[in-house]
Scaffold this motif. Structure first.
Motif, PDB file in Angstrom:
ATOM      1  N   ASP A  94       0.818  -1.219   0.000  1.00 26.31           N
ATOM      2  CA  ASP A  94       0.000   0.000   0.000  1.00 26.31           C
ATOM      3  C   ASP A  94       0.847   1.262   0.000  1.00 26.31           C
ATOM      4  OD1 ASP A  94       0.171  -1.575   2.536  1.00 26.31           O
ATOM      5  OD2 ASP A  94      -0.259   0.378   3.403  1.00 26.31           O
ATOM      6  N   LYS A 113      -8.236   7.860  -2.173  1.00 25.23           N
ATOM      7  CA  LYS A 113      -8.732   8.213  -0.849  1.00 25.23           C
ATOM      8  C   LYS A 113      -8.043   9.430  -0.245  1.00 25.23           C
ATOM      9  CE  LYS A 113      -5.583   4.957   1.333  1.00 25.23           C
ATOM     10  NZ  LYS A 113      -4.449   5.869   1.270  1.00 25.23           N
ATOM     11  N   ASP A 114      -6.829   9.739  -0.705  1.00 24.56           N
ATOM     12  CA  ASP A 114      -6.112  10.861  -0.108  1.00 24.56           C
ATOM     13  C   ASP A 114      -6.575  12.214  -0.619  1.00 24.56           C
ATOM     14  OD1 ASP A 114      -4.646   9.167   1.424  1.00 24.56           O
ATOM     15  OD2 ASP A 114      -3.032   8.974  -0.049  1.00 24.56           O
ATOM     16  N   GLU A 133      -8.473  -8.311  -2.354  1.00 30.77           N
ATOM     17  CA  GLU A 133      -7.847  -7.632  -1.228  1.00 30.77           C
ATOM     18  C   GLU A 133      -6.485  -7.076  -1.627  1.00 30.77           C
ATOM     19  OE1 GLU A 133      -7.981 -10.756   1.605  1.00 30.77           O
ATOM     20  OE2 GLU A 133     -10.114 -10.497   1.955  1.00 30.77           O
ATOM     21  N   ALA A 141      -6.906  -3.887  -3.455  1.00 44.79           N
ATOM     22  CA  ALA A 141      -7.153  -2.768  -2.547  1.00 44.79           C
ATOM     23  C   ALA A 141      -5.851  -2.285  -1.925  1.00 44.79           C
ATOM     24  CB  ALA A 141      -8.146  -3.181  -1.472  1.00 44.79           C
ATOM     25  N   GLN A 142      -4.996  -3.261  -1.570  1.00 40.84           N
ATOM     26  CA  GLN A 142      -3.732  -2.861  -0.944  1.00 40.84           C
ATOM     27  C   GLN A 142      -2.840  -2.122  -1.936  1.00 40.84           C
ATOM     28  OE1 GLN A 142      -1.519  -6.022   0.958  1.00 40.84           O
ATOM     29  NE2 GLN A 142      -0.570  -4.513   2.287  1.00 40.84           N
ATOM     30  N   ARG A 158      -4.237   1.144   0.413  1.00 42.52           N
ATOM     31  CA  ARG A 158      -4.838   0.952   1.739  1.00 42.52           C
ATOM     32  C   ARG A 158      -4.003  -0.042   2.524  1.00 42.52           C
ATOM     33  NH1 ARG A 158     -10.781   2.701   1.448  1.00 42.52           N
ATOM     34  NH2 ARG A 158     -10.553   4.099  -0.321  1.00 42.52           N
ATOM     35  N   SER A 159      -3.835   0.242   3.792  1.00 45.89           N
ATOM     36  CA  SER A 159      -3.077  -0.683   4.628  1.00 45.89           C
ATOM     37  C   SER A 159      -3.913  -1.943   4.847  1.00 45.89           C
ATOM     38  CB  SER A 159      -2.762  -0.030   5.963  1.00 45.89           C
ATOM     39  OG  SER A 159      -3.973   0.244   6.640  1.00 45.89           O
ATOM     40  N   ARG A 185      -6.939  -1.396   6.908  1.00 45.10           N
ATOM     41  CA  ARG A 185      -8.053  -0.694   6.249  1.00 45.10           C
ATOM     42  C   ARG A 185      -8.677  -1.537   5.154  1.00 45.10           C
ATOM     43  NH1 ARG A 185      -6.807   5.483   5.229  1.00 45.10           N
ATOM     44  NH2 ARG A 185      -8.780   5.126   4.181  1.00 45.10           N
ATOM     45  N   VAL A 186      -7.884  -2.405   4.537  1.00 47.57           N
ATOM     46  CA  VAL A 186      -8.432  -3.295   3.517  1.00 47.57           C
ATOM     47  C   VAL A 186      -9.501  -4.186   4.137  1.00 47.57           C
ATOM     48  CG1 VAL A 186      -7.941  -5.273   2.020  1.00 47.57           C
ATOM     49  CG2 VAL A 186      -6.422  -3.283   2.014  1.00 47.57           C
ATOM     50  N   SER A 209     -12.595  -1.989   4.536  1.00 44.79           N
ATOM     51  CA  SER A 209     -13.234  -1.388   3.359  1.00 44.79           C
ATOM     52  C   SER A 209     -13.594  -2.425   2.303  1.00 44.79           C
ATOM     53  CB  SER A 209     -12.311  -0.318   2.747  1.00 44.79           C
ATOM     54  OG  SER A 209     -11.090  -0.889   2.350  1.00 44.79           O
TER      55      SER A 209
END
Lengths: 389, 551
Positions: free
Chosen positions: A115, A143-144, B439, B442-443, B447-448, B451-452, B455
């Motif tokens: 990420d 998102k930022d 997933e 998303a990462q 997203r960490s 948070r994945v 969300s």
């Protein structure tokens, strides 16, 4: 064409860390060679899966320059997807160095999670979020940004991939090709440092694949994104790439432009991966190779220093061979077993006396029929590549 | 990169998949909590010293053992023979009213055993309603309903839906090509069923039978009302009648051993064959078998258990209620127990699903010895009858967690321990349908891991969470022994109200409370069954790879 919001790769948001710095100082990481400003740079990378004896990739070296489109071509199980996942950050490396945008992101002692790498990834099965609409999928990586800026960005990205008007659809309401486009839009929207494509066309039918390939190439060219494509399909690699990295088992065997790799494969293995061909055994003597199909002039490629009498494999490509009806007493002939008419060309299957099948592709004329005994030669006296056995 | 980035991932070998610490920590906490009852029983029994052999003999255990096993064997065999034909008829044939009968044949599941028992006594006892009807034909007295016969009838009616659900799920997911292949090779329909369908259903039948056996082992209300003494009712009597609870603890431990043996036995029957489809690709919907004129017979056949297990009991309850109202019988003030039941069941469902989430994610996404251990510890609750968990939590509450004792939180804790496997099972099958690539996508979008999960993963497993939550809700509404033992003094739930009214033969009160409970519990069950490909059928089927709770 650079999108208004796009940043240069050097803007990569990886905070310089004192810990990494300290580690780097202590272990003395080799710096990239002067002048080499790779967006993606792998040096001597090894990656092992737990419980496996041999590494999935080993001594893996690859440098991708800004704006370049590079393909990794290899058979399934060669480790090409592992290489991609190493770059993305889903696999940790056991040795070597992975740099993205000039920053060290992976080594035996550093691992930046995916990420924080700002890499756009398109999966084989697209991996779109089924609980979100098309627009929300694309928005996911933004998102930022403040909310109003996000919506400003979604529209041009969707337009670029030709998916305007589908914003409120859900993923299951889209065709495979449309899902593919959304996946690319989603990956490009946050302006990634590099775009990684993992077998992105393998779930599509043949015709759609070719069309989409051209579209994606065009999209990538417009955005100027640095791209790494992983594929087992040589047509895909040849048609899209600036350079192709051909993988043997767990390492890169050859890297070069499509033309270089096609014309000068460094090994029989690379030759087989990069184009349809036959490899027939022969003996090298005085600049020619003697095989059961005939005697052919040879060409010396990069690293084959052949000595007289050496056993070699001669590379036979359908488009580089010529056939003519053989006379009664001529040796080294084969029999036409099949003729496939393709319009402008015909492809002939020639059964040699040993049972080997050679293919020859030539203009349709000159009345060679199934069952004819034919003599084989290299077209226009072009030189045949040989590999030492 | 942050310093923690180096510390958490830097100094280890290439085992890339390290689960986030918060996930491991919460799963560990849940697993440890689930182990408390067993650990406490062990401690308690060990402190009894070598007396325990003596204790077991004194309680006349051998005879109780025999009776319990006899009941388990009978109930399991009859349940399977009822459920398999019903499953086949409602999934594979073209009987009329198929959809209605599909739902109705599952609904006896919502009847608590003690309610079923009271209605069975009313209907079939020597001087019951049935005898009244039959007196026209000169039948003076029916055989005694109390004892083995009555207990078996009640338990079969309540438990055949477990086998029905698992077998139905397996039938739905079975590749029709297998049966078609058999037909193409010259097997007739009956032969095909015997040679292909039935063997493919073996794991589902075994899984469902396990649920039935464990339920039968742990049931208290039904067997107590029908005066058939089993292990569980012995423990309950011991607990209620003596001050020294060591005997209850020791007997509970024996009960745990029996439950574990049943679990192991089910694993043994499974064999080594593969039962999943061998090919990828979408499953075609199988064509329903045309029964011709026999389809009406088929519908009537499915109607029999629906009639005996659902319509007649509800009819009896309605009859009592109406009769009571006509005679101006005083009804319990039911509003408060109903509210209590609803409140505590919702809380239990929520708590259980939340606790199950980290365990399920860890077990599916980060397989390791540790995550397997966590999951296994959760499934302990599956083998523990409500009586045992409740008793051990009483000990635990009095000696360790005094502030929790006599509060609803200890009760909710008990429900969570008992019903965690239901929600872990449902979440697990939901998670398996979410591609890990989603997933990862998303990462890669910044997203960490943490948070994945919130969300992407959690929204995508919502159907599983709802199915699991609904199951926990239903089971909590019905649960009797744990509720009786652990409810704070003066805190009445619907099931406790029904129990006390039924024990004192206040029929109108029993009926009113029971109808309320059946209504409240029946709605989510009907909903889940109606969702056709029902997550419930699927979840219960898949989760019984390790097990699903039974109470």
């Amino acid at each position: 064409m650079r999108m208004p919001w796009q940043r240069k790769p050097s803007d990569l948001k990886i905070p310089p860390s004192s810990a990494a710095g300290a580690a780097a100082a202590a272990i003395a990481i080799p710096a990239p060679a002067a002048g080499e400003t790779g967006v993606i740079h792998l040096q001597g990378v090894e990656c092992r899966y737990p419980g496996s004896d041999s590494p999935a990739i080993s001594d893996f070296n690859l440098l991708i320059r800004p704006g370049e489109f590079v393909s990794i071509l290899g058979r399934s199980g060669a480790g090409k997807t592992t290489a991609l996942r190493v770059v993305a950050g889903f696999e940790q490396v056991s040795s070597g160095y992975v740099r993205v945008g000039g920053q060290l992101v992976g080594s035996s002692f550093v691992h930046i999670p995916p990420d924080q790498r700002r890499i756009g990834l398109v999966f084989q099965d697209y991996a779109l979020f089924p609980h979100l609409t098309v627009a929300k999928n694309v928005e996911f990586g933004l998102k930022d940004l403040p909310a109003d800026e996000r919506s400003v960005r979604i529209a041009p990205v969707l337009e670029m991939v030709g998916m305007s008007g589908y914003e409120s659809r859900y993923v299951h309401e889209l065709s495979g090709g449309q899902q593919q486009r959304v996946a690319i839009a989603r990956a490009l929207a946050p302006d990634p440092v590099a775009l990684l494509l993992d077998e992105p066309f393998s779930n599509l039918d043949r015709q759609l694949r070719a069309a989409l390939r051209r579209d994606i190439k065009e999209i990538v060219r417009k955005t100027g994104a640095t791209t790494l494509l992983v594929t087992h399909d040589r047509e895909e690699a040849l048609a899209t790439s600036d350079r192709i990295a051909v993988m043997g088992q767990n390492y890169i065997e050859q890297i070069g432009t499509p033309e270089e790799v096609y014309q000068n494969p460094v090994s029989a293995d690379v030759a087989k991966l990069i184009g349809p061909c036959e490899l027939i055994p022969g003996v090298f003597r005085g600049g020619v190779v003697m095989t059961e199909a005939g005697v052919f002039p040879t060409r010396v490629t990069a690293d084959n220093s052949n000595s007289d009498g050496q056993q070699v494999l001669a590379l036979m490509r359908a488009s580089e061979l010529e056939i003519e009806v053989a006379g009664e007493d001529e040796q080294r002939t084969g029999t036409v077993e099949l003729r496939e008419f393709e319009g402008e060309f015909s492809e002939y299957s020639i059964r040699l006396d040993s049972g080997t099948l050679l293919r020859v592709r030539r203009r349709a004329a000159n009345g060679i029929k199934v069952g004819n005994r034919v003599k084989i030669s290299s077209r226009d006296e072009s030189k045949v590549i040989v590999f030492p056995v | 990169m942050t310093i923690s980035g180096v510390i958490s991932t830097g100094w280890k070998s290439t085992d890339g998949k390290r689960p986030p610490a918060f996930l491991v920590a919460s799963a560990a906490a849940v697993a440890l909590a689930a182990l408390i009852p067993v650990v406490y029983l062990l401690v308690r029994s060990v402190s009894a010293g070598s007396d325990w052999v003596d204790i077991i003999w004194r309680a006349n255990t051998a005879a109780v053992f025999g009776r319990t096993f006899l009941l388990i064997a009978l109930v399991t065999i009859i349940s399977v023979s009822v459920a398999v034909p019903v499953a086949w008829l409602t999934v594979k044939s073209n009987i009329p009213l198929r959809k209605v009968l599909s739902v109705a044949s599952v609904l006896p599941l919502v009847m608590p055993s003690f309610v079923m028992a009271t209605t069975v006594i009313e209907m079939y006892s020597p001087k019951g309603v049935l005898q009244g009807w039959l007196s026209v034909f000169g039948v003076e007295r029916l055989p005694d309903i109390y004892g083995l016969g009555g207990a078996t009838l009640v338990l079969v009616l309540m438990t055949y839906p477990y086998v029905l659900l698992t077998v139905r799920g397996a039938l739905r997911r079975m590749d029709p090509a297998l049966e078609e292949a058999a037909r193409a090779m010259g097997y007739g329909p009956v032969h095909t069923f015997r040679a292909v369908t039935l063997p493919m259903l073996r794991p589902a039948i075994a899984g469902g039978s396990l649920l039935v056996a464990l339920y039968t082992l742990s049931d208290f209300g039904g067997v107590a009302l029908l005066r058939y003494q089993t292990f569980t009712s012995t423990i309950m009597i011991q607990y209620q009648s003596s001050i020294d609870r060591t005997l209850a603890a020791v007997l509970s431990l024996v009960l745990v051993v029996i439950a574990v043996l049943l679990l192991l036995g089910e694993g043994f029957t499974r064999g080594r064959g593969a039962y999943h489809r061998s090919t990828v690709g979408a499953v075609r919907v199988s064509r329903r078998f045309d029964l011709g004129r026999w389809r009406w017979v088929g519908a009537a056949g499915v109607g029999v258990p629906v009639m005996i297990g659902l319509i007649i009991p509800v009819g009896v309850l309605v009859h009592w209620l109406v009769r009571g109202l006509l005679n101006d019988q005083e009804l319990l003030p039911l509003l408060i127990p109903a509210r209590n039941s609803l409140y505590i069941s919702l809380l239990a469902a929520l708590a259980t699903v939340l606790a199950a989430l980290p365990v399920a994610i860890l077990a599916v996404r980060f397989q390791s010895r540790l995550s397997r251990f966590f999951e296994r510890s959760i499934y302990i609750g599956f083998g523990l009858p409500g009586v045992v968990v409740a008793l051990s939590l009483v000990f635990f509450g009095i000696n360790v967690a005094r502030p929790l004792y006599q509060s609803i939180w200890l009760l909710i804790f008990a429900y969570a321990v008992l019903f965690l496997p239901a929600s872990v099972g449902a979440l697990r099958s939901s998670l398996l349908q979410v591609s890990p690539r989603v997933e990862e996508a998303a990462q890669s979008l910044g997203r960490s891991q943490w948070r994945v999960i919130f969300s992407v993963t959690v929204p995508l497993v919502m159907p599983g969470a709802f199915a699991g939550g609904a199951m926990v809700f239903l089971l909590t509404m019905k649960e009797l022994p744990a509720t009786l033992i652990l409810s704070p003094i003066g805190y009445r739930t619907l099931s406790a109200s029904i129990w006390s009214a039924a024990s004192e033969a206040f029929f109108a009160k029993t009926a009113a409370a029971a109808l309320l409970l059946v209504l409240v519990a029946g709605v989510p069950t009907a909903y889940l069954t109606l969702r056709g490909h029902g997550d419930k059928a699927d979840a219960s089927d898949r989760s019984n790879e390790i097990g699903e709770p039974t109470r």
